[in-house]
Design a protein around this motif. Structure first.
Motif, PDB file in Angstrom:
ATOM      1  N   THR A 122      46.015  87.063  22.132  1.00 26.23           N
ATOM      2  CA  THR A 122      45.127  87.220  23.274  1.00 26.23           C
ATOM      3  C   THR A 122      44.190  86.034  23.335  1.00 26.23           C
ATOM      4  O   THR A 122      43.923  85.390  22.303  1.00 26.23           O
ATOM      5  CB  THR A 122      44.338  88.543  23.199  1.00 26.23           C
ATOM      6  OG1 THR A 122      43.555  88.709  24.379  1.00 26.23           O
ATOM      7  CG2 THR A 122      43.428  88.551  21.979  1.00 26.23           C
ATOM      8  N   PRO A 135      40.289  87.895  30.015  1.00 25.16           N
ATOM      9  CA  PRO A 135      41.173  87.833  28.840  1.00 25.16           C
ATOM     10  C   PRO A 135      42.629  87.712  29.235  1.00 25.16           C
ATOM     11  O   PRO A 135      43.056  88.132  30.310  1.00 25.16           O
ATOM     12  CB  PRO A 135      40.894  89.160  28.118  1.00 25.16           C
ATOM     13  CG  PRO A 135      40.351  90.062  29.181  1.00 25.16           C
ATOM     14  CD  PRO A 135      39.594  89.186  30.125  1.00 25.16           C
ATOM     15  N   ILE A 137      46.722  88.145  27.700  1.00 20.72           N
ATOM     16  CA  ILE A 137      47.630  88.676  26.680  1.00 20.72           C
ATOM     17  C   ILE A 137      48.893  87.818  26.664  1.00 20.72           C
ATOM     18  O   ILE A 137      49.478  87.544  27.721  1.00 20.72           O
ATOM     19  CB  ILE A 137      47.996  90.149  26.950  1.00 20.72           C
ATOM     20  CG1 ILE A 137      46.743  91.020  26.865  1.00 20.72           C
ATOM     21  CG2 ILE A 137      49.036  90.638  25.944  1.00 20.72           C
ATOM     22  CD1 ILE A 137      46.989  92.474  27.205  1.00 20.72           C
TER      23      ILE A 137
END
Length: 234
Positions: A122, A135, A137
């Motif tokens: 991440t 964020p 992933i």
């Protein structure tokens, strides 16, 4: 509008201990942009990175091993912010003057002829010029096949690589404005060749192709990325 970016990257990895290594990366890029309004080019330093990898598990067996570990990669705001519009502004910019952190877990399983590995990670970024990237992933499955068996570690070693990158980015923030519920979804596949010479020299080249991309805002389409690397073990 078309933008091409060429990057020369210098990196050094050093094992501080048997199961812990540190890596420093210094990338320099040349970017050129062409459109109906004219052309622009720029040479500059990208965000430098420092990374750490900790091998938490290692089970060797005849002809291979099973390993697992964790890694951390920190990007430093060394790229100059020349324009808030980055690649599309009056002056090409290669960074947003923010600190980024990529952290994740990695597993690898190898035999005499085959190698499988999987990374799950991440990314997070600090605020840069009033912008905060949500964020991200990252999933990275990969497979490598040795073309012929080795009888000595000094033999020429030829390996075929098949890798994939799956990326899901959360919403972007600009001040307090929220452009969308998500940023983007991306799936890339790459194919490459690796050559090991006398166990000291590693040459690798390949091409990464964007299989699927979906953006929740207007942006550039990514046409692919060609890579060539030369590594020396000392």
């Amino acid at each position: 509008m078309r933008v091409d970016i060429y990057t020369l990257q210098f990196a050094v990895t050093y094992g501080l201990m048997r199961d812990f290594a540190v890596r420093g990366v210094v990338p320099v890029s040349y970017a050129s942009r062409a459109s109906k309004d004219g052309s622009e080019s720029y040479v500059g330093l990208r965000d430098m990175r420092i990374g750490f990898k900790w091998r938490m598990y290692n089970q060797p067996f005849p002809g291979g091993s099973f390993q697992g570990g964790a890694f951390w990669d920190i990007s430093l705001p060394t790229a100059q912010m020349r324009d808030e519009q980055f690649l599309t502004g009056k002056h090409i910019s290669l960074g947003m003057e923010s600190v980024g952190l990529t952290t994740g877990l990695t597993w690898g399983y190898s035999t005499e002829r085959h190698y499988f590995w999987w990374d799950v990670a991440t990314q997070f970024y600090t605020e840069g010029q009033g912008r905060i990237h949500g964020p991200v992933i990252l999933l990275h499955p990969a497979y490598a096949a040795r073309i012929f068996a080795l009888t000595d570690y000094r033999d020429f070693d030829l390996i075929l690589l098949i890798e994939a990158d799956l990326e899901m980015s959360d919403r972007r923030w600009l001040g307090r404005r929220k452009p969308g519920e998500r940023d983007s979804y991306k799936v890339h596949a790459s194919f490459g060749v690796q050559m090991n010479i006398t166990n000291y020299v590693e040459i690798k080249f390949g091409y990464e192709y964007p299989v699927y991309q979906f953006y929740f805002y207007r942006t550039f389409s990514h046409d692919g990325e060609a890579k060539f690397s030369f590594n020396y073990l000392f």
